[in-house]
Scaffold this active site. Structure first.
Site, PDB file in Angstrom:
ATOM      1  CB  SER A   1      -0.895  -0.287   1.133  1.00  0.00           C
ATOM      2  OG  SER A   1      -2.029   0.506   0.951  1.00  0.00           O
TER       3      SER A   1
ATOM      4  CG  HIS B   1      -5.621  -2.530   0.162  1.00  0.00           C
ATOM      5  ND1 HIS B   1      -4.854  -2.340  -0.953  1.00  0.00           N
ATOM      6  CD2 HIS B   1      -5.199  -1.821   1.179  1.00  0.00           C
ATOM      7  CE1 HIS B   1      -4.239  -1.467  -0.547  1.00  0.00           C
ATOM      8  NE2 HIS B   1      -4.083  -0.906   0.675  1.00  0.00           N
TER       9      HIS B   1
HETATM   10  C1  GCU Z   1      -5.182   4.868   1.572  1.00  0.00           C
HETATM   11  C2  GCU Z   1      -4.713   5.611   0.380  1.00  0.00           C
HETATM   12  C3  GCU Z   1      -3.807   4.878  -0.351  1.00  0.00           C
HETATM   13  C4  GCU Z   1      -2.854   4.166   0.292  1.00  0.00           C
HETATM   14  C5  GCU Z   1      -3.451   3.232   1.458  1.00  0.00           C
HETATM   15  C6  GCU Z   1      -2.635   2.376   2.471  1.00  0.00           C
HETATM   16  O1  GCU Z   1      -6.516   3.890   1.109  1.00  0.00           O
HETATM   17  O2  GCU Z   1      -5.885   6.091  -0.321  1.00  0.00           O
HETATM   18  O3  GCU Z   1      -3.348   5.583  -1.447  1.00  0.00           O
HETATM   19  O4  GCU Z   1      -2.260   2.992  -0.580  1.00  0.00           O
HETATM   20  O5  GCU Z   1      -4.261   4.071   2.299  1.00  0.00           O
HETATM   21  O6  GCU Z   1      -1.570   2.735   2.714  1.00  0.00           O
HETATM   22  O7  GCU Z   1      -3.390   1.497   3.242  1.00  0.00           O
END
Ligand code: GCU
Length: 431
Positions: free
Chosen positions: A261, A402
């Site tokens: 992420s 995710h």
């Molecule tokens: C949020 C953000 C993302 C990121 C994510 C994370 O969803 O919008 O860009 O990748 O957090 O790091 O968990």
């Protein structure tokens, strides 16, 4: 002088005007507006790049500079001369004798009371020679990545919210092991790989206004084209690499930088800048990671540069709702990693990260990888879930949400084993 102030004014308007958000996030393929991508093999002057030397000498530095200038910001501090490593603990028979566990203080200013981070390292004992290592940051502290009850609870800023404002963002006992599924120590060790991790919040807290507390505080106050948090975290990954290079049990030519992420965004930026990383693993890095920005699907630049704007250089905000004006796109960030392999991990239910846009990011880098005489990305169309594409630009779409799971780790290790098999034991053939 007048024009200087006019320019300053314009810059201020351009960078600080609140971005209007799009009425809704695009999450259906048929709603994606047409877009066009810059050609990684054409210079800003319009001249084509014809060979590996021109890529190396002309286009690669130009793109690196554009990504610094327009998106992540310039990294204003290098390896400090005061950098020092302190082995705080070395347990030769951790995990029932299978691993050596190290806790290493990486002291950026050479002092225990200065800026620092602690690297947790597990190395497999069954392998005699130097071992390959996966290096990545974690969200909630090293003790949150493993079950080991004797890992100390740290004191640095963490992502986790306790629910009680008095202890928010402070590590709590309940977080021990909460992210262990994302760090498959047992599986990696069994396959002859080590893992090293540090908490991103120890490098610099993930919130606006903390730049002085981390590596950015070792340099001048960042300006509109200078590093944000992603730059600081990527810097921390390079300092962890400095340590790994110094440990003879680590094969420094086989260190894969990984991240999930936002930490995936930092890992890809670290891999683009620091060529000591022989492999990059993007775990659902999404927008600002390997997903294309000009393809409007899921998260967009207005969102990234809104409440998450501290991750980037302030200059990136000028492209909020103006993606078409961006002179670069994320396929060119991937191209900066070439010829070193990158594995792009996506998840079917992670539409915010745009899994198809992540694949297309890889596809856009293919001409550069091929110019550098690698096999590029072997898939021509978006692969089906669970099908690993092990070419130099690798891809794997995991069914699910995710996250990072054992299935991702199986893909990572199959990929790393495969790249070593076809590259005489290294992760890639040096040009
Ligand atoms: C949020 C953000 C993302 C990121 C994510 C994370 O969803 O919008 O860009 O990748 O957090 O790091 O968990």
């Amino acid at each position: 002088m007048k024009s200087f102030f006019l320019l300053l004014g314009l810059v201020a308007i351009g960078f600080s005007a609140p971005a209007q958000t799009r009425s809704s996030t695009i999450s259906r393929e048929s709603d994606v507006p047409p877009y066009s991508l810059p050609d990684p093999l054409v210079r800003q002057t319009g001249q084509p790049i014809r060979n590996a030397r021109e890529w190396r000498d002309l286009r690669r530095p130009e793109l690196l500079e554009l990504f610094a200038d327009q998106e992540y910001g310039r990294t204003l501090v290098g390896r400090p001369s005061s950098l020092r490593f302190i082995v705080r603990e070395s347990i030769p028979n951790a995990r029932g004798g299978r691993a050596t566990r190290l806790r290493v203080g990486i002291l950026f200013e050479g002092r225990e009371d200065g800026r620092q981070m602690e690297l947790l390292v597990y190395l497999p004992n069954q392998v005699k020679g130097p071992v390959p290592v996966f290096l990545g940051l974690n969200f909630d502290g090293n003790y949150a990545t493993a079950v080991d009850p004797d890992l100390p609870i740290p004191h640095h800023w963490v992502m986790a919210k306790s629910g009680d404002p008095a202890t928010d963002h402070q590590p709590v006992a309940a977080s021990r092991g909460v992210h262990q599924h994302q760090f498959a120590y047992a599986y990696a060790l069994e396959h002859g790989y080590g893992i090293a991790t540090a908490a991103y919040g120890e490098i610099e807290p993930d919130a606006p206004g903390h730049w002085r507390e981390g590596p950015r505080g070792l340099g001048p106050e960042p300006g509109p084209h200078d590093w944000g948090c992603i730059g600081a975290w990527a810097w921390g990954l390079s300092r962890a690499m400095d340590y790994l290079e110094s440990n003879p049990r680590v094969d420094a030519r086989r260190v894969a930088v990984m991240g999930f992420s936002r930490l995936g965004k930092a890992a890809v930026w670290a891999g683009a800048q620091d060529e000591r990383f022989a492999m990059v693993i993007s775990q659902d890095s999404g927008a600002g990671g390997v997903a294309l920005s000009k393809r409007l699907f899921g998260e967009d630049i207005a969102h990234l540069t809104g409440s998450l704007g501290h991750w980037f250089a302030p200059s990136f905000a000028q492209y909020a709702n103006h993606e078409e004006a961006l002179p670069i796109d994320q396929h060119e960030l991937i191209a900066l990693i070439a010829p070193r392999p990158i594995l792009i991990l996506s998840a079917t239910e992670d539409s915010w990260s745009d899994p198809k846009g992540e694949f297309l990011g890889g596809q856009g880098a293919d001409p550069v990888y091929r110019l550098l005489k690698t096999d590029g990305l072997a898939a021509k169309t978006w692969p089906s879930p669970s099908e690993l594409i092990p070419s130099s630009i690798g891809y794997f779409l995991r069914p699910g949400s995710h996250d990072v799971t054992l299935e991702d780790w199986q893909a990572m290790i199959t990929f790393a084993d495969h790249r070593a098999r076809v590259s005489h034991g290294r992760f890639y053939k040096s040009p």
